[in-house]
Design a protein around this motif. Sequence first.
Motif, PDB file in Angstrom:
ATOM      1  N   HIS A 115       0.672 -11.331   7.056  1.00 51.56           N
ATOM      2  CA  HIS A 115      -0.201 -10.763   6.029  1.00 51.56           C
ATOM      3  C   HIS A 115      -1.665 -10.904   6.430  1.00 51.56           C
ATOM      4  CE1 HIS A 115       3.312 -10.671   3.297  1.00 51.56           C
ATOM      5  NE2 HIS A 115       2.611  -9.750   2.646  1.00 51.56           N
ATOM      6  N   ASP A 117      -4.174  -7.665   7.194  1.00 46.95           N
ATOM      7  CA  ASP A 117      -5.467  -7.544   6.512  1.00 46.95           C
ATOM      8  C   ASP A 117      -6.598  -7.399   7.529  1.00 46.95           C
ATOM      9  OD1 ASP A 117      -4.244  -7.757   4.064  1.00 46.95           O
ATOM     10  OD2 ASP A 117      -4.729  -9.880   3.774  1.00 46.95           O
ATOM     11  N   GLU A 128       5.326  -1.206   3.021  1.00 48.15           N
ATOM     12  CA  GLU A 128       3.877  -1.003   3.134  1.00 48.15           C
ATOM     13  C   GLU A 128       3.477   0.008   2.064  1.00 48.15           C
ATOM     14  OE1 GLU A 128       2.706  -0.938   7.679  1.00 48.15           O
ATOM     15  OE2 GLU A 128       4.679  -0.030   7.358  1.00 48.15           O
ATOM     16  N   SER A 138      -0.016   1.611  -0.442  1.00 48.80           N
ATOM     17  CA  SER A 138      -1.460   1.682  -0.668  1.00 48.80           C
ATOM     18  C   SER A 138      -1.908   0.534  -1.555  1.00 48.80           C
ATOM     19  CB  SER A 138      -1.829   3.009  -1.335  1.00 48.80           C
ATOM     20  OG  SER A 138      -1.504   4.109  -0.504  1.00 48.80           O
ATOM     21  N   GLU A 139      -3.044  -0.079  -1.196  1.00 50.89           N
ATOM     22  CA  GLU A 139      -3.488  -1.261  -1.929  1.00 50.89           C
ATOM     23  C   GLU A 139      -3.893  -0.948  -3.369  1.00 50.89           C
ATOM     24  OE1 GLU A 139      -6.842  -3.039  -0.108  1.00 50.89           O
ATOM     25  OE2 GLU A 139      -8.224  -1.419  -0.616  1.00 50.89           O
ATOM     26  N   ASN A 140      -4.170   0.322  -3.680  1.00 46.33           N
ATOM     27  CA  ASN A 140      -4.543   0.679  -5.050  1.00 46.33           C
ATOM     28  C   ASN A 140      -3.350   1.101  -5.897  1.00 46.33           C
ATOM     29  OD1 ASN A 140      -4.110   3.065  -3.659  1.00 46.33           O
ATOM     30  ND2 ASN A 140      -5.711   4.198  -4.752  1.00 46.33           N
ATOM     31  N   TYR A 163       3.333  -5.328   1.939  1.00 44.34           N
ATOM     32  CA  TYR A 163       2.027  -5.324   2.599  1.00 44.34           C
ATOM     33  C   TYR A 163       1.179  -4.212   1.993  1.00 44.34           C
ATOM     34  CZ  TYR A 163       3.887  -8.632   5.928  1.00 44.34           C
ATOM     35  OH  TYR A 163       4.414  -9.765   6.499  1.00 44.34           O
ATOM     36  N   ALA A 164       0.137  -4.604   1.271  1.00 46.78           N
ATOM     37  CA  ALA A 164      -0.800  -3.645   0.691  1.00 46.78           C
ATOM     38  C   ALA A 164      -1.845  -3.291   1.740  1.00 46.78           C
ATOM     39  CB  ALA A 164      -1.467  -4.249  -0.542  1.00 46.78           C
ATOM     40  N   ASP A 175      -5.109  -0.798   3.255  1.00 47.14           N
ATOM     41  CA  ASP A 175      -6.271   0.017   2.918  1.00 47.14           C
ATOM     42  C   ASP A 175      -6.466   1.058   4.014  1.00 47.14           C
ATOM     43  OD1 ASP A 175      -8.597   1.070   1.954  1.00 47.14           O
ATOM     44  OD2 ASP A 175      -9.859  -0.620   2.577  1.00 47.14           O
ATOM     45  N   THR A 226      -0.578   4.171   6.113  1.00 52.17           N
ATOM     46  CA  THR A 226       0.485   3.190   6.312  1.00 52.17           C
ATOM     47  C   THR A 226       1.127   3.337   7.687  1.00 52.17           C
ATOM     48  OG1 THR A 226       2.090   4.683   5.288  1.00 52.17           O
ATOM     49  CG2 THR A 226       1.022   3.058   3.860  1.00 52.17           C
TER      50      THR A 226
END
Length: 699
Positions: free
Chosen positions: A99, A103, A276, A278-280, A301-302, A304, A307
């Motif tokens: 993770h 990031d 995986e 999208s973080e939003n 896994y979020a 940004d 993916t």
Amino acid sequence: MNDLTIIPTAASSQPQTQYLNPELSLLSFHERVLSMALDTRTPVLERLKFLCIFSANMDEFFEIRVSGLKAMAQSAVAGESIDGLTPQIALDKISERAHRLVDLQYQTLNQQVLPELKTYGIQFLAQEEWTAGQSKWIRSYFKREVLPILTPIRLDPAHPFPLTINKGLSIVVDLHDPERDETHNIAIVPAPRALPRYIRLPPELCINEYEYVYLSSIISANVGRLFSNAEVLGCYQFRITRNSDLYVDLEAVEDLARTLEGELPRRLYGEAIRLEVSENCPKKILNFLKERFQISDDYIYAVDGPTNLNRLITLPDLVNRPHIKYQGFTPSAPDNLSQQNNIFDTINNADVLLHHPFQSFAPVVELLRQAANDPEVLAIKQTLYRTGSDSVMVEYLEDAARAGKEVTVIVELMARFDEQNNLDTAQKLQSAGAHVVYGMVGKKTHAKMLLIVRREGKKLRRYVHLGTGNYHQGNTRVYTDYGLLTNQREITQDVHELFMQLTTQGSNPTLIRLFQSPMGISDMLVKNVLREADNARAGRPAHVIAKVNGLSSPAVINALYEASQAGVKIDLIVRGICCLRPGIPGLSENIEVRSIVGRFLEHGRVFYFLNSEAESELFLSSADLMPRNLRNRIEQCTPILDSNIKETILADLHVYLADNRNSWLMQADGRYVQTIKKTPDEPDLNAQQVLLEAHADTY
């Protein structure tokens, strides 16, 4: 070091055994690959490539390593790894580190690489950055190229969640329709695999020369056209990574090729291992996906950004920006090969060493071409592990078979992720009249061998090529490997015996010069290491150098520990997995382990033993120092008998050991620290660059 961000890695908290965990060690290698994307000295388009390579590496890591650990953790009989960790503890450690690395990957992409690319006229546009003209073009592109092949699925009892293939891009759509309950206000739009994942906008509509939009952005911007009877609240891309290992009982199947043809499609829909997204993505949508794929937070896994980041790896080849790429080069050929047209005459005069990619792979291809067309050549035998599609070497083997020569090809059907290509290759060769054999039951054929039998006068003479890498022309441009061309009688006789073993399913033959796995290479290496230990105890000079991709064999590690305790200087150049702990007083204080990560993927396997006052020994091999290579595969290891070639390879090894640019020194706890110059006046030494400048014709 200036301009370099070193990735922080916490000291290991695993049990202090004499071994390190193989999966965590492999993850450390992926971390070193990511470090090349962080290094501002790396040209920016190459930094993007390293981000993509890291993504591809992590895909395979989850498909194979994590899925295997997860299966063991769920098993009632799960044991411990070589280092004493249980599968679940290893998974927990992997989750924490992976993770953090992911990031860092997207931070590097968004905060460094993409902004710098924009300064060179290369930009990926977000939807809010589209001009009116671009938006109009994108709507037209969607209607013309995307919409006809889309299959949007709005979920309800008659339309269940669609099968999502391994690593396929999909978009989950959050809808609002007051006439439906919440669980039926979700739609899934799989991105068509036939379309590129990013599209260049017409230059006349752009400020920069190269402006691109992601396919996911194009679909998201037009998704309202797909669901006109509902309000679109949001679109979020996601991707599932699945267990991709094949489970085939090689001793039970009657027809391996037919069995594989039936098994390969299942790889697309194995157990979900990683999500995986999208973080939003809103929590309610994320929870829906978690429940659908039965996946826990540790495997989510979020991200940004895209993916499927590895799809951007083609970008550097599409933009005309040579000044932000690695400088091009033309591989050379040894002088004795360029001076004569007949390659058999050249090999008759002396052995030939090739060091790829600094030297060309073309002589190997030319050897096979000449053999296919030479009326005096009677037989050709070759192993194929990975060749790539449309291989010219396969074409020459087909030509030779059609010309009536005895062509025997050992095709390894179980070469991971190349199974389908190898099935196709086998079928083409069989159609041309070649004898195709699938190797030994239960053991992959990983040896790299080419044998040619030629009539010369009243005698038959054999010629061989033995390599550390695959017969894959694309790989020879980016992998560092050695190849040896020789007709030395004892070596060619041994290669003949190995091919006889592969076609007759015989036991290990008695060899004169070569060593083979299973077991033979391991036994030889342990014996030679312990001989160095005996020499050191007797006060004689002793030195071991090994260059491999992986080291996890307990037998070899224990021998190296014993030699270190006897006072032997041991230099290990290990690209990836290394389960040995260097620098531990009383155990391994005389062992240094370094990893070279640079422009090219280090792939050659070399073993050197000083052998005191006697003649030193040096070997090239197809095998890494891992149990699977030394016990469960057919591998070859050949001694270098030509003193000049031996000196050349040894000099190469010392160049690698002197690297202070792309070299990482391993610590006893498994951490890696990048080698830096000892003094400000010490020149930079990039081993791969030195070898390029020494060998390439143009650079």
